[in-house]
Design an enzyme around this catalytic site. Structure first.
Site, PDB file in Angstrom:
ATOM      1  N   LYS A  47       0.835  -1.209   0.000  1.00  0.00           N
ATOM      2  CA  LYS A  47       0.000   0.000   0.000  1.00  0.00           C
ATOM      3  C   LYS A  47       0.865   1.251   0.000  1.00  0.00           C
ATOM      4  O   LYS A  47       0.659   2.169  -0.791  1.00  0.00           O
ATOM      5  CB  LYS A  47      -0.945   0.018   1.225  1.00  0.00           C
ATOM      6  CG  LYS A  47      -1.862  -1.180   1.322  1.00  0.00           C
ATOM      7  CD  LYS A  47      -2.762  -1.110   2.541  1.00  0.00           C
ATOM      8  CE  LYS A  47      -2.048  -1.137   3.872  1.00  0.00           C
ATOM      9  NZ  LYS A  47      -1.350  -2.419   4.173  1.00  0.00           N
ATOM     10  N   ARG A  65      -9.947   0.809   8.133  1.00  0.00           N
ATOM     11  CA  ARG A  65      -9.473  -0.511   8.541  1.00  0.00           C
ATOM     12  C   ARG A  65     -10.503  -1.284   9.342  1.00  0.00           C
ATOM     13  O   ARG A  65     -10.233  -2.406   9.757  1.00  0.00           O
ATOM     14  CB  ARG A  65      -8.253  -0.288   9.435  1.00  0.00           C
ATOM     15  CG  ARG A  65      -6.955  -0.805   8.877  1.00  0.00           C
ATOM     16  CD  ARG A  65      -5.916  -0.405   9.894  1.00  0.00           C
ATOM     17  NE  ARG A  65      -4.759  -1.203   9.823  1.00  0.00           N
ATOM     18  CZ  ARG A  65      -3.644  -0.815   9.198  1.00  0.00           C
ATOM     19  NH1 ARG A  65      -3.589   0.333   8.567  1.00  0.00           N
ATOM     20  NH2 ARG A  65      -2.604  -1.590   9.208  1.00  0.00           N
ATOM     21  N   ARG A  98      11.958  -5.431   5.107  1.00  0.00           N
ATOM     22  CA  ARG A  98      11.752  -3.980   4.901  1.00  0.00           C
ATOM     23  C   ARG A  98      12.671  -3.143   5.794  1.00  0.00           C
ATOM     24  O   ARG A  98      12.861  -3.437   6.966  1.00  0.00           O
ATOM     25  CB  ARG A  98      10.294  -3.633   5.237  1.00  0.00           C
ATOM     26  CG  ARG A  98      10.047  -2.132   5.269  1.00  0.00           C
ATOM     27  CD  ARG A  98       8.609  -1.772   5.242  1.00  0.00           C
ATOM     28  NE  ARG A  98       7.840  -2.315   6.345  1.00  0.00           N
ATOM     29  CZ  ARG A  98       6.523  -2.166   6.451  1.00  0.00           C
ATOM     30  NH1 ARG A  98       5.856  -1.519   5.523  1.00  0.00           N
ATOM     31  NH2 ARG A  98       5.881  -2.688   7.480  1.00  0.00           N
ATOM     32  N   ARG A 131      11.160  -1.181  11.235  1.00  0.00           N
ATOM     33  CA  ARG A 131       9.995  -0.928  12.083  1.00  0.00           C
ATOM     34  C   ARG A 131       9.919  -1.961  13.200  1.00  0.00           C
ATOM     35  O   ARG A 131      10.131  -3.151  12.969  1.00  0.00           O
ATOM     36  CB  ARG A 131       8.719  -0.958  11.240  1.00  0.00           C
ATOM     37  CG  ARG A 131       8.399   0.410  10.686  1.00  0.00           C
ATOM     38  CD  ARG A 131       7.267   0.430   9.707  1.00  0.00           C
ATOM     39  NE  ARG A 131       6.062  -0.276  10.109  1.00  0.00           N
ATOM     40  CZ  ARG A 131       4.954  -0.298   9.388  1.00  0.00           C
ATOM     41  NH1 ARG A 131       4.906   0.380   8.243  1.00  0.00           N
ATOM     42  NH2 ARG A 131       3.900  -0.964   9.792  1.00  0.00           N
ATOM     43  N   ARG A 163      -0.647  -8.815  13.389  1.00  0.00           N
ATOM     44  CA  ARG A 163      -1.181  -7.839  12.421  1.00  0.00           C
ATOM     45  C   ARG A 163      -2.004  -8.545  11.349  1.00  0.00           C
ATOM     46  O   ARG A 163      -3.020  -8.021  10.897  1.00  0.00           O
ATOM     47  CB  ARG A 163      -0.018  -7.038  11.784  1.00  0.00           C
ATOM     48  CG  ARG A 163       0.609  -6.048  12.764  1.00  0.00           C
ATOM     49  CD  ARG A 163       1.983  -5.600  12.329  1.00  0.00           C
ATOM     50  NE  ARG A 163       1.976  -4.881  11.072  1.00  0.00           N
ATOM     51  CZ  ARG A 163       3.068  -4.669  10.324  1.00  0.00           C
ATOM     52  NH1 ARG A 163       4.233  -5.146  10.704  1.00  0.00           N
ATOM     53  NH2 ARG A 163       2.981  -3.990   9.208  1.00  0.00           N
TER      54      ARG A 163
HETATM   55  P1  AP5 Z   1       4.852  -1.582   1.855  1.00  0.00           P
HETATM   56  O1  AP5 Z   1       4.506  -0.817   0.640  1.00  0.00           O
HETATM   57  O2  AP5 Z   1       5.545  -0.876   2.968  1.00  0.00           O
HETATM   58  O3  AP5 Z   1       3.546  -2.365   2.382  1.00  0.00           O
HETATM   59  P2  AP5 Z   1       2.280  -1.817   3.156  1.00  0.00           P
HETATM   60  O4  AP5 Z   1       1.088  -2.513   2.591  1.00  0.00           O
HETATM   61  O5  AP5 Z   1       2.265  -0.330   3.174  1.00  0.00           O
HETATM   62  O6  AP5 Z   1       2.598  -2.434   4.574  1.00  0.00           O
HETATM   63  P3  AP5 Z   1       2.514  -1.793   6.016  1.00  0.00           P
HETATM   64  O7  AP5 Z   1       3.237  -2.760   6.924  1.00  0.00           O
HETATM   65  O8  AP5 Z   1       2.981  -0.382   6.060  1.00  0.00           O
HETATM   66  O9  AP5 Z   1       0.991  -1.870   6.266  1.00  0.00           O
HETATM   67  P4  AP5 Z   1       0.267  -1.930   7.573  1.00  0.00           P
HETATM   68  O10 AP5 Z   1      -1.107  -1.731   7.106  1.00  0.00           O
HETATM   69  O11 AP5 Z   1       0.488  -3.118   8.430  1.00  0.00           O
HETATM   70  O12 AP5 Z   1       0.970  -0.767   8.436  1.00  0.00           O
HETATM   71  P5  AP5 Z   1       0.549   0.716   8.776  1.00  0.00           P
HETATM   72  O13 AP5 Z   1       1.762   1.525   8.790  1.00  0.00           O
HETATM   73  O14 AP5 Z   1      -0.616   1.146   7.957  1.00  0.00           O
HETATM   74  O15 AP5 Z   1       5.725  -2.835   1.390  1.00  0.00           O
HETATM   75  C1  AP5 Z   1       6.306  -3.718   2.356  1.00  0.00           C
HETATM   76  C2  AP5 Z   1       7.698  -4.151   1.852  1.00  0.00           C
HETATM   77  O16 AP5 Z   1       7.531  -4.919   0.662  1.00  0.00           O
HETATM   78  C3  AP5 Z   1       8.624  -2.978   1.489  1.00  0.00           C
HETATM   79  O17 AP5 Z   1       9.931  -3.296   1.877  1.00  0.00           O
HETATM   80  C4  AP5 Z   1       8.531  -2.893  -0.052  1.00  0.00           C
HETATM   81  O18 AP5 Z   1       9.747  -2.456  -0.621  1.00  0.00           O
HETATM   82  C5  AP5 Z   1       8.240  -4.341  -0.438  1.00  0.00           C
HETATM   83  N1  AP5 Z   1       7.348  -4.429  -1.595  1.00  0.00           N
HETATM   84  C6  AP5 Z   1       6.278  -3.657  -1.912  1.00  0.00           C
HETATM   85  N2  AP5 Z   1       5.710  -4.061  -3.065  1.00  0.00           N
HETATM   86  C7  AP5 Z   1       6.441  -5.146  -3.500  1.00  0.00           C
HETATM   87  C8  AP5 Z   1       6.370  -6.006  -4.649  1.00  0.00           C
HETATM   88  N3  AP5 Z   1       5.414  -5.845  -5.582  1.00  0.00           N
HETATM   89  N4  AP5 Z   1       7.293  -6.993  -4.749  1.00  0.00           N
HETATM   90  C9  AP5 Z   1       8.259  -7.159  -3.812  1.00  0.00           C
HETATM   91  N5  AP5 Z   1       8.394  -6.362  -2.715  1.00  0.00           N
HETATM   92  C10 AP5 Z   1       7.484  -5.377  -2.550  1.00  0.00           C
HETATM   93  O19 AP5 Z   1       0.004   0.537  10.254  1.00  0.00           O
HETATM   94  C11 AP5 Z   1       0.841   0.197  11.339  1.00  0.00           C
HETATM   95  C12 AP5 Z   1       0.019   0.077  12.594  1.00  0.00           C
HETATM   96  O20 AP5 Z   1      -0.610   1.344  12.901  1.00  0.00           O
HETATM   97  C13 AP5 Z   1      -1.149  -0.918  12.550  1.00  0.00           C
HETATM   98  O21 AP5 Z   1      -0.719  -2.227  12.840  1.00  0.00           O
HETATM   99  C14 AP5 Z   1      -2.098  -0.338  13.610  1.00  0.00           C
HETATM  100  O22 AP5 Z   1      -1.678  -0.666  14.912  1.00  0.00           O
HETATM  101  C15 AP5 Z   1      -1.945   1.165  13.423  1.00  0.00           C
HETATM  102  N6  AP5 Z   1      -2.890   1.732  12.451  1.00  0.00           N
HETATM  103  C16 AP5 Z   1      -2.596   2.298  11.234  1.00  0.00           C
HETATM  104  N7  AP5 Z   1      -3.716   2.687  10.613  1.00  0.00           N
HETATM  105  C17 AP5 Z   1      -4.742   2.367  11.438  1.00  0.00           C
HETATM  106  C18 AP5 Z   1      -6.161   2.493  11.328  1.00  0.00           C
HETATM  107  N8  AP5 Z   1      -6.738   3.030  10.234  1.00  0.00           N
HETATM  108  N9  AP5 Z   1      -6.932   2.051  12.355  1.00  0.00           N
HETATM  109  C19 AP5 Z   1      -6.364   1.509  13.469  1.00  0.00           C
HETATM  110  N10 AP5 Z   1      -5.028   1.353  13.631  1.00  0.00           N
HETATM  111  C20 AP5 Z   1      -4.223   1.769  12.615  1.00  0.00           C
END
Ligand code: AP5
Length: 214
Positions: free
Chosen positions: A13, A87, A126, A160, A171
């Site tokens: 994402k 979410r 990552r 992270r 997660r």
């Molecule tokens: P990346 O693009 O970073 O993936 P992502 O989907 O953004 O993963 P996140 O871990 O950031 O998502 P998340 O939803 O768990 O975390 P968030 O920060 O929102 O890609 C991952 C890796 O893969 C990278 O190294 C990239 O280079 C590689 N990659 C990408 N595409 C690729 C491909 N096609 N092929 C190969 N490699 C690839 O949330 C963190 C925490 O915050 C949550 O757990 C929760 O506690 C809280 N939180 C955030 N938002 C909310 C909400 N709305 N409500 C409640 N709690 C929330």
């Protein structure tokens, strides 16, 4: 234009939201980034959020909805890409109401579908530049020069704290139990477009771009 990118942790994402933002002049709103900013700032919200994030749970709907609503207000009608929000069903319903009240319209809800083994591999490798935040992966997107950030030249990197195997498992459970149920919500509205999130990042971007330009 308002676009939601939906998908499990590691689906890509953030990676794809950044490309969409650059290509289409949208502002990327990542609730995860906003929360990490609070953690870095040592605010009360940051302290509370860190415990939940490190355990792999979800921060309360009320906090997240308030945070997003005020951020959308500050953008004064600019195009937005929502990354990591909504979410939960409560967040999806609140977003609909929020957009209605602000006279804005949701254009695309794009679901990235990725195999679970690949998610674990992506999160496990990552890392990011500690100075400018540029994102990398040990295998799939390493720095061009070993140990030097491509974007700013810094030699400091970070991983992270929630990317460890135990938290990743929690997660993924949170995604399955609390986030996946919002997919039918958008499907019923006819807004959901699912794409294959496996394959090269450029290829995945072409698939998303096809939807956004349709
Ligand atoms: P990346 O693009 O970073 O993936 P992502 O989907 O953004 O993963 P996140 O871990 O950031 O998502 P998340 O939803 O768990 O975390 P968030 O920060 O929102 O890609 C991952 C890796 O893969 C990278 O190294 C990239 O280079 C590689 N990659 C990408 N595409 C690729 C491909 N096609 N092929 C190969 N490699 C690839 O949330 C963190 C925490 O915050 C949550 O757990 C929760 O506690 C809280 N939180 C955030 N938002 C909310 C909400 N709305 N409500 C409640 N709690 C929330």
């Amino acid at each position: 234009m308002i676009v939601i990118l939906l998908g499990p942790p590691g689906a890509g994402k953030g990676t794809q939201a950044e490309r969409l933002a650059k290509t289409f002049g949208l502002v990327q709103l990542s609730t995860g980034d906003m929360l990490r900013e609070e953690v870095r700032g040592g605010t009360d919200l940051g302290k509370e959020a860190k415990k939940i994030m490190d355990a792999g749970g979800l921060v309360s709907d009320a906090i997240i909805i308030g945070m997003i609503s005020s951020r959308i207000d500050s953008l004064k009608g600019k195009g937005i890409i929502l990354d990591g929000f909504p979410r939960t069903t409560a967040q999806a319903e609140a977003l609909d109401k929020m957009l209605d009240d602000k006279g804005l319209k949701l254009d695309h809800v794009i679901q990235l579908k990725v195999d679970e083994d690949a998610l674990v591999e992506r999160l496990g490798g990552r890392f990011a530049c500690a100075k400018c935040g540029a994102g990398y992966h040990d295998t799939f997107s390493p720095t061009k020069q070993d140990g030097v950030c491509d974007r700013c030249g810094s030699t400091e990197f970070s991983r992270r704290s929630d990317d460890n195997p135990q938290t990743v498992r929690s997660r993924l459970v949170a995604y399955r139990e609390q986030t996946a149920p919002i997919l039918p919500y958008y499907e019923k509205k006819g807004a959901l477009k699912a794409i294959d999130g496996m394959g090269e990042m450029d290829e995945v971007f072409r698939r998303i771009r096809g939807i956004v330009e349709s």
